[in-house]
Design an enzyme around this catalytic site. Structure first.
Site, PDB file in Angstrom:
ATOM      1  N   GLU A 215      15.904  -4.403  -1.165  1.00  0.00           N
ATOM      2  CA  GLU A 215      16.810  -5.424  -0.644  1.00  0.00           C
ATOM      3  C   GLU A 215      16.885  -6.631  -1.581  1.00  0.00           C
ATOM      4  OE1 GLU A 215      14.672  -3.526   2.945  1.00  0.00           O
ATOM      5  OE2 GLU A 215      14.177  -4.166   0.900  1.00  0.00           O
ATOM      6  N   GLY A 270       1.986  -9.975   1.167  1.00  0.00           N
ATOM      7  CA  GLY A 270       3.268 -10.653   1.291  1.00  0.00           C
ATOM      8  C   GLY A 270       3.344 -11.592   2.476  1.00  0.00           C
ATOM      9  N   ARG A 271       2.802 -11.182   3.629  1.00  0.00           N
ATOM     10  CA  ARG A 271       2.928 -12.023   4.818  1.00  0.00           C
ATOM     11  C   ARG A 271       1.974 -13.209   4.803  1.00  0.00           C
ATOM     12  NH1 ARG A 271       1.250  -7.029   5.860  1.00  0.00           N
ATOM     13  NH2 ARG A 271      -0.740  -6.560   6.861  1.00  0.00           N
TER      14      ARG A 271
END
Length: 552
Positions: A215, A270-271
């Site tokens: 994305e 990532g989080r």
């Protein structure tokens, strides 16, 4: 290594089951009548935040048993392992050292024999230099005009964390810069963002550790082409595009100057990456001093989590309360209810943090769990939720524990707006606790003038059981420090639950499967391959897509 059998088959767990049986018919309303000091007894502070957990279906004995179980599960030792860089992400053989990104102490943090703190601090200094140049108009676009807009291109943690903090800290923004977040791979989203922008005054930040996230790379490529089609040229790319990535060569091939590539590390998931250069759009919006204060708030919560006794440890208490409801009351959801417009992105952020971390059905050592793990996280902001889903919270057949999150002071003190907002927050948690009996409903209807026969029919519809648990997290005001502490609080709550459940909170193999299948389906949608091994439903939907595309 802790055996999975110690989770549900320990003597303390059996005692918790018996205790749950003993108190499950008791009503919290009675406990408050019996104990005028219950609010003070079940209240804890940390890093400028205050937690009222007195409206929970617990007694002091409940907490004693839960804390005994946490010690049996070696929770203090597991917390220390997180901070010192042990490979707590065992499936990927990595540490989870997001806490190092906000380490204001003198403590070294060693990864593969190297102290990572000098590189972490050097990255913050690079961010400071970058932000200073942009905010002081020392770095300009190809037309020599100052930047007016920043587009951050990322997804998952590269999007949700910075977006949450940016929204939460809107009162601290530099009014000269507009920050936009582009995540979803949706032509409508990118169109709506770009059509309002001038390429000559727009800066893009591409946020992808691999520089290959589907994305993100697709959106970045589209933004690059838009820039080239609307006045920019290849030689200008380095003025308008920067990146946060560990794949330096791919970023350079895209047209980004090496000096404009900020690092990402394998030991940061990532989080949990807001605290790294992934927070660059936030730092541009609020300034590096406020970004550092965000880090300071998180650090103060880190130190509390590391050092506070379990019984006064805010993240641990919240973790244990969540386990109490998931594993003993069989509750499968948890509502996040911020009463502050600036915190409207918090439920979406916590969905990823909690559900991606603890949505697991295997233990860290490879056994299927024989107990429930992470709940479904959902919620909404302020009184909007009261006129939407709170009905289910009060009278539904399911009950969902709630976290009410409440700044006591507003950045925008108009008339008595904030007092009204606070009154709604407090009355909702009170109603969840107190409820309304059939006799109370009947008396209320008759007092309002309804005849008794009609009141007797209507009164049962107005019964609200109450006895529904909630926490109230409150603090003076949304500031960089309080938001840093709040986010870190939930990080540690989730991590502590994973430790106690014996699962790995730091991988996400379900997400990876979706990515793999998505690539194959995309090739089929575009007619490049025929997916013979795909299920009949997916094949039918692929054919429907192709037919409808061709018919327009």
């Amino acid at each position: 290594m802790i055996s999975r059998s110690t989770v549900t088959h320990s003597a303390i767990w059996q005692s918790l089951q018996q205790h749950h049986h003993d108190i499950q018919q008791q009503h919290m309303r009675d406990w408050f009548h019996q104990d005028p000091h219950r609010f003070e007894r079940f209240n804890v502070s940390a890093a400028g935040l205050q937690l009222d957990y007195s409206k929970n279906r617990i007694t002091e004995h409940t907490m004693t048993l839960l804390l005994q179980w946490a010690n049996e599960r070696l929770l203090p030792q597991q917390i220390e392992s997180l901070f010192i860089g042990d490979p707590v992400n065992r499936s990927e053989k990595r540490p989870a050292l997001h806490t190092a990104l906000r380490n204001f102490g003198e403590r070294e943090v060693i990864v593969d024999g190297i102290n990572i703190m000098p590189e972490v601090r050097d990255t913050v200094r690079r961010m400071e230099s970058f932000c200073w140049k942009i905010r002081r108009n020392q770095w300009r676009g190809y037309s020599n005009r100052p930047f007016t807009d920043v587009v951050s291109i990322g997804i998952g943690g590269s999007f949700l964390g910075p977006k949450l903090a940016s929204s939460a800290l809107k009162p601290f923004w530099d009014s000269r810069l507009n920050i936009h977040y582009l995540a979803n791979i949706d032509g409508s989203h990118i169109t709506e963002i770009l059509k309002r922008l001038d390429p000559a005054t727009t800066l893009f930040i591409i946020q992808s550790k691999s520089f290959g996230t589907q994305e993100t790379l697709k959106n970045a490529t589209a933004c690059r082409q838009w820039f080239l089609d609307n006045g920019g040229d290849e030689d200008d790319l380095h003025k308008h595009f920067t990146a946060v990535s560990s794949n330096v060569e791919a970023a350079k091939a895209f047209g980004i100057a090496e000096d404009n590539i900020f690092p990402m590390w394998d030991w940061v998931g990532g989080r949990y990456s807001l605290w790294s250069a992934i927070g660059l759009p936030l730092a541009l919006a609020v300034g590096i001093d406020n970004f550092r204060e965000l880090l300071r708030g998180a650090y103060d919560m880190d130190e509390h989590f590391r050092t506070a006794p379990l019984g006064q440890n805010m993240p641990v208490i919240m973790a244990l309360l969540g386990i109490w409801y998931v594993n003993f009351f069989n509750i499968n959801s948890h509502a996040i209810l911020p009463y502050d417009h600036y915190l409207r992105s918090l439920p979406a952020y916590l969905q990823q943090l909690d559900m991606e971390s603890n949505g697991k059905s295997m233990t860290a050592d490879g056994y299927p769990v024989d107990y429930h793990t992470g709940p479904i996280i959902w919620g909404g902001v302020g009184t909007n939720g009261q006129h939407a889903f709170h009905q289910l919270l009060h009278q539904g057949t399911h009950f969902s524990p709630c976290d009410f999150i409440l700044p006591m002071c507003s950045h925008n003190p108009i008339d008595n707006f904030h007092a009204m907002l606070v009154s709604n927050c407090l009355s909702q948690s009170q109603a969840l606790l107190q409820g309304k009996s059939e006799q109370e409903a009947l008396d209320e209807l008759i007092a309002a003038g309804m005849n008794k026969a009609e009141a007797v029919v209507l009164a049962p519809q107005k019964v609200i059981p109450g006895n529904r648990p909630s926490n109230t997290l409150y603090f003076p005001k949304t500031t960089p420090h309080s938001i840093g502490a709040l986010i870190a609080l939930y990080e540690h709550k989730v991590a502590a639950q994973g430790m106690l459940w014996g699962i790995n909170s730091f991988d996400q193999w379900g997400v990876e499967l979706g990515k793999q299948l998505g690539d194959r389906v995309l090739r089929s949608l575009q007619g490049e391959t025929v997916a013979n091994d795909v299920d009949g439903s997916t094949n039918g939907l692929i054919r429907a897509f192709q037919q409808m595309q061709n018919s327009l």
